[in-house]
Design a protein around this motif. Structure first.
Motif, PDB file in Angstrom:
ATOM      1  N   ASP A 168      -9.101  -4.687 -13.987  1.00 57.66           N
ATOM      2  CA  ASP A 168      -9.729  -3.435 -14.414  1.00 57.66           C
ATOM      3  C   ASP A 168     -10.566  -3.645 -15.674  1.00 57.66           C
ATOM      4  O   ASP A 168     -11.686  -3.147 -15.780  1.00 57.66           O
ATOM      5  CB  ASP A 168      -8.676  -2.353 -14.669  1.00 57.66           C
ATOM      6  CG  ASP A 168      -8.015  -1.860 -13.395  1.00 57.66           C
ATOM      7  OD1 ASP A 168      -8.559  -2.117 -12.294  1.00 57.66           O
ATOM      8  OD2 ASP A 168      -6.945  -1.225 -13.501  1.00 57.66           O
ATOM      9  N   GLU A 169     -10.031  -4.408 -16.637  1.00 59.80           N
ATOM     10  CA  GLU A 169     -10.767  -4.674 -17.878  1.00 59.80           C
ATOM     11  C   GLU A 169     -12.026  -5.493 -17.603  1.00 59.80           C
ATOM     12  O   GLU A 169     -13.086  -5.226 -18.158  1.00 59.80           O
ATOM     13  CB  GLU A 169      -9.874  -5.408 -18.880  1.00 59.80           C
ATOM     14  CG  GLU A 169      -8.805  -4.535 -19.476  1.00 59.80           C
ATOM     15  CD  GLU A 169      -7.891  -5.293 -20.426  1.00 59.80           C
ATOM     16  OE1 GLU A 169      -8.257  -6.404 -20.866  1.00 59.80           O
ATOM     17  OE2 GLU A 169      -6.806  -4.774 -20.724  1.00 59.80           O
ATOM     18  N   LEU A 170     -11.898  -6.502 -16.732  1.00 64.85           N
ATOM     19  CA  LEU A 170     -13.056  -7.331 -16.397  1.00 64.85           C
ATOM     20  C   LEU A 170     -14.122  -6.527 -15.683  1.00 64.85           C
ATOM     21  O   LEU A 170     -15.318  -6.685 -15.941  1.00 64.85           O
ATOM     22  CB  LEU A 170     -12.623  -8.514 -15.524  1.00 64.85           C
ATOM     23  CG  LEU A 170     -11.840  -9.607 -16.234  1.00 64.85           C
ATOM     24  CD1 LEU A 170     -11.322 -10.627 -15.228  1.00 64.85           C
ATOM     25  CD2 LEU A 170     -12.691 -10.286 -17.292  1.00 64.85           C
ATOM     26  N   GLU A 171     -13.717  -5.652 -14.774  1.00 62.74           N
ATOM     27  CA  GLU A 171     -14.678  -4.811 -14.064  1.00 62.74           C
ATOM     28  C   GLU A 171     -15.410  -3.897 -15.031  1.00 62.74           C
ATOM     29  O   GLU A 171     -16.624  -3.728 -14.941  1.00 62.74           O
ATOM     30  CB  GLU A 171     -13.981  -3.985 -12.983  1.00 62.74           C
ATOM     31  CG  GLU A 171     -13.570  -4.785 -11.771  1.00 62.74           C
ATOM     32  CD  GLU A 171     -12.830  -3.957 -10.733  1.00 62.74           C
ATOM     33  OE1 GLU A 171     -12.410  -2.821 -11.037  1.00 62.74           O
ATOM     34  OE2 GLU A 171     -12.667  -4.459  -9.612  1.00 62.74           O
ATOM     35  N   LEU A 172     -14.690  -3.313 -15.969  1.00 62.49           N
ATOM     36  CA  LEU A 172     -15.302  -2.425 -16.952  1.00 62.49           C
ATOM     37  C   LEU A 172     -16.300  -3.193 -17.810  1.00 62.49           C
ATOM     38  O   LEU A 172     -17.419  -2.733 -18.048  1.00 62.49           O
ATOM     39  CB  LEU A 172     -14.219  -1.781 -17.825  1.00 62.49           C
ATOM     40  CG  LEU A 172     -14.692  -0.783 -18.868  1.00 62.49           C
ATOM     41  CD1 LEU A 172     -15.386   0.399 -18.203  1.00 62.49           C
ATOM     42  CD2 LEU A 172     -13.520  -0.303 -19.704  1.00 62.49           C
ATOM     43  N   GLU A 173     -15.921  -4.390 -18.261  1.00 59.38           N
ATOM     44  CA  GLU A 173     -16.813  -5.210 -19.082  1.00 59.38           C
ATOM     45  C   GLU A 173     -18.039  -5.641 -18.281  1.00 59.38           C
ATOM     46  O   GLU A 173     -19.167  -5.591 -18.775  1.00 59.38           O
ATOM     47  CB  GLU A 173     -16.067  -6.436 -19.597  1.00 59.38           C
ATOM     48  CG  GLU A 173     -16.873  -7.260 -20.568  1.00 59.38           C
ATOM     49  CD  GLU A 173     -16.076  -8.406 -21.155  1.00 59.38           C
ATOM     50  OE1 GLU A 173     -16.705  -9.427 -21.469  1.00 59.38           O
ATOM     51  OE2 GLU A 173     -14.848  -8.285 -21.289  1.00 59.38           O
ATOM     52  N   GLU A 207       1.151 -10.186 -25.831  1.00 60.56           N
ATOM     53  CA  GLU A 207       1.260  -9.100 -24.858  1.00 60.56           C
ATOM     54  C   GLU A 207       0.909  -9.617 -23.472  1.00 60.56           C
ATOM     55  O   GLU A 207      -0.148 -10.200 -23.280  1.00 60.56           O
ATOM     56  CB  GLU A 207       0.313  -7.957 -25.237  1.00 60.56           C
ATOM     57  CG  GLU A 207       0.399  -6.792 -24.295  1.00 60.56           C
ATOM     58  CD  GLU A 207      -0.518  -5.646 -24.691  1.00 60.56           C
ATOM     59  OE1 GLU A 207      -0.494  -4.619 -24.016  1.00 60.56           O
ATOM     60  OE2 GLU A 207      -1.256  -5.780 -25.669  1.00 60.56           O
ATOM     61  N   GLU A 208       1.791  -9.417 -22.542  1.00 65.86           N
ATOM     62  CA  GLU A 208       1.517  -9.779 -21.160  1.00 65.86           C
ATOM     63  C   GLU A 208       0.985  -8.549 -20.439  1.00 65.86           C
ATOM     64  O   GLU A 208       1.433  -7.435 -20.670  1.00 65.86           O
ATOM     65  CB  GLU A 208       2.778 -10.278 -20.470  1.00 65.86           C
ATOM     66  CG  GLU A 208       3.258 -11.602 -21.001  1.00 65.86           C
ATOM     67  CD  GLU A 208       4.412 -12.162 -20.193  1.00 65.86           C
ATOM     68  OE1 GLU A 208       4.657 -11.689 -19.066  1.00 65.86           O
ATOM     69  OE2 GLU A 208       5.060 -13.076 -20.702  1.00 65.86           O
ATOM     70  N   LYS A 209       0.009  -8.793 -19.582  1.00 63.75           N
ATOM     71  CA  LYS A 209      -0.554  -7.701 -18.803  1.00 63.75           C
ATOM     72  C   LYS A 209      -0.435  -8.027 -17.327  1.00 63.75           C
ATOM     73  O   LYS A 209      -0.399  -9.188 -16.938  1.00 63.75           O
ATOM     74  CB  LYS A 209      -2.023  -7.501 -19.159  1.00 63.75           C
ATOM     75  CG  LYS A 209      -2.234  -7.004 -20.569  1.00 63.75           C
ATOM     76  CD  LYS A 209      -3.678  -6.688 -20.809  1.00 63.75           C
ATOM     77  CE  LYS A 209      -3.849  -6.134 -22.215  1.00 63.75           C
ATOM     78  NZ  LYS A 209      -5.198  -5.654 -22.421  1.00 63.75           N
ATOM     79  N   LYS A 210      -0.399  -6.972 -16.543  1.00 68.53           N
ATOM     80  CA  LYS A 210      -0.403  -7.145 -15.099  1.00 68.53           C
ATOM     81  C   LYS A 210      -1.782  -7.638 -14.685  1.00 68.53           C
ATOM     82  O   LYS A 210      -2.790  -7.303 -15.305  1.00 68.53           O
ATOM     83  CB  LYS A 210      -0.102  -5.822 -14.396  1.00 68.53           C
ATOM     84  CG  LYS A 210       1.285  -5.299 -14.638  1.00 68.53           C
ATOM     85  CD  LYS A 210       1.468  -3.978 -13.916  1.00 68.53           C
ATOM     86  CE  LYS A 210       2.810  -3.368 -14.232  1.00 68.53           C
ATOM     87  NZ  LYS A 210       2.949  -2.028 -13.660  1.00 68.53           N
ATOM     88  N   PHE A 211      -1.826  -8.408 -13.621  1.00 66.83           N
ATOM     89  CA  PHE A 211      -3.093  -8.926 -13.130  1.00 66.83           C
ATOM     90  C   PHE A 211      -4.067  -7.788 -12.832  1.00 66.83           C
ATOM     91  O   PHE A 211      -5.252  -7.875 -13.131  1.00 66.83           O
ATOM     92  CB  PHE A 211      -2.862  -9.781 -11.878  1.00 66.83           C
ATOM     93  CG  PHE A 211      -4.102 -10.452 -11.381  1.00 66.83           C
ATOM     94  CD1 PHE A 211      -4.648 -11.523 -12.065  1.00 66.83           C
ATOM     95  CD2 PHE A 211      -4.725 -10.008 -10.224  1.00 66.83           C
ATOM     96  CE1 PHE A 211      -5.795 -12.143 -11.617  1.00 66.83           C
ATOM     97  CE2 PHE A 211      -5.876 -10.627  -9.772  1.00 66.83           C
ATOM     98  CZ  PHE A 211      -6.410 -11.698 -10.464  1.00 66.83           C
ATOM     99  N   SER A 212      -3.562  -6.695 -12.286  1.00 71.53           N
ATOM    100  CA  SER A 212      -4.422  -5.555 -11.951  1.00 71.53           C
ATOM    101  C   SER A 212      -5.062  -4.956 -13.207  1.00 71.53           C
ATOM    102  O   SER A 212      -6.206  -4.513 -13.170  1.00 71.53           O
ATOM    103  CB  SER A 212      -3.643  -4.486 -11.187  1.00 71.53           C
ATOM    104  OG  SER A 212      -2.565  -4.017 -11.974  1.00 71.53           O
ATOM    105  N   GLU A 213      -4.333  -4.962 -14.328  1.00 77.53           N
ATOM    106  CA  GLU A 213      -4.900  -4.455 -15.581  1.00 77.53           C
ATOM    107  C   GLU A 213      -6.021  -5.362 -16.070  1.00 77.53           C
ATOM    108  O   GLU A 213      -7.046  -4.893 -16.562  1.00 77.53           O
ATOM    109  CB  GLU A 213      -3.819  -4.348 -16.659  1.00 77.53           C
ATOM    110  CG  GLU A 213      -2.783  -3.275 -16.395  1.00 77.53           C
ATOM    111  CD  GLU A 213      -1.639  -3.312 -17.387  1.00 77.53           C
ATOM    112  OE1 GLU A 213      -1.340  -4.390 -17.937  1.00 77.53           O
ATOM    113  OE2 GLU A 213      -1.031  -2.248 -17.622  1.00 77.53           O
ATOM    114  N   LEU A 214      -5.835  -6.674 -15.933  1.00 77.30           N
ATOM    115  CA  LEU A 214      -6.877  -7.613 -16.333  1.00 77.30           C
ATOM    116  C   LEU A 214      -8.130  -7.440 -15.486  1.00 77.30           C
ATOM    117  O   LEU A 214      -9.252  -7.459 -15.996  1.00 77.30           O
ATOM    118  CB  LEU A 214      -6.364  -9.051 -16.228  1.00 77.30           C
ATOM    119  CG  LEU A 214      -5.233  -9.420 -17.177  1.00 77.30           C
ATOM    120  CD1 LEU A 214      -4.714 -10.816 -16.848  1.00 77.30           C
ATOM    121  CD2 LEU A 214      -5.701  -9.361 -18.617  1.00 77.30           C
TER     122      LEU A 214
END
Length: 69
Positions: free
Chosen positions: A41-46, A32-39
């Protein structure tokens, strides 16, 4: 060489949009490829979760530190 296959995920099944010319029981790998912005967002949440856990552990009363209870 990798082959890109467009598919739709529906009812717990990945369904190719076009018929595939693959041998029966061929194992395929889904990436699954994700947009950089989604990555981000995930890093910020973590990171936020990790900061909250660290702050909670520091805020808890410490026992037996320099004779304190």
């Amino acid at each position: 060489m990798p082959k890109v296959i467009k598919a739709v995920y529906e009812n717990d099944v990945i369904k190719p949009l076009k018929p595939l010319s693959l041998p029966s029981k061929r194992i395929v790998i889904y990436i699954e490829e994700k947009k950089f912005s989604e990555l981000i967002d995930e890093l910020e949440l973590e990171a936020r979760k990790n900061v909250d856990e660290t702050l909670d552990s520091v805020r808890r009363p410490q026992k037996n530190i320099s004779g304190m209870s």
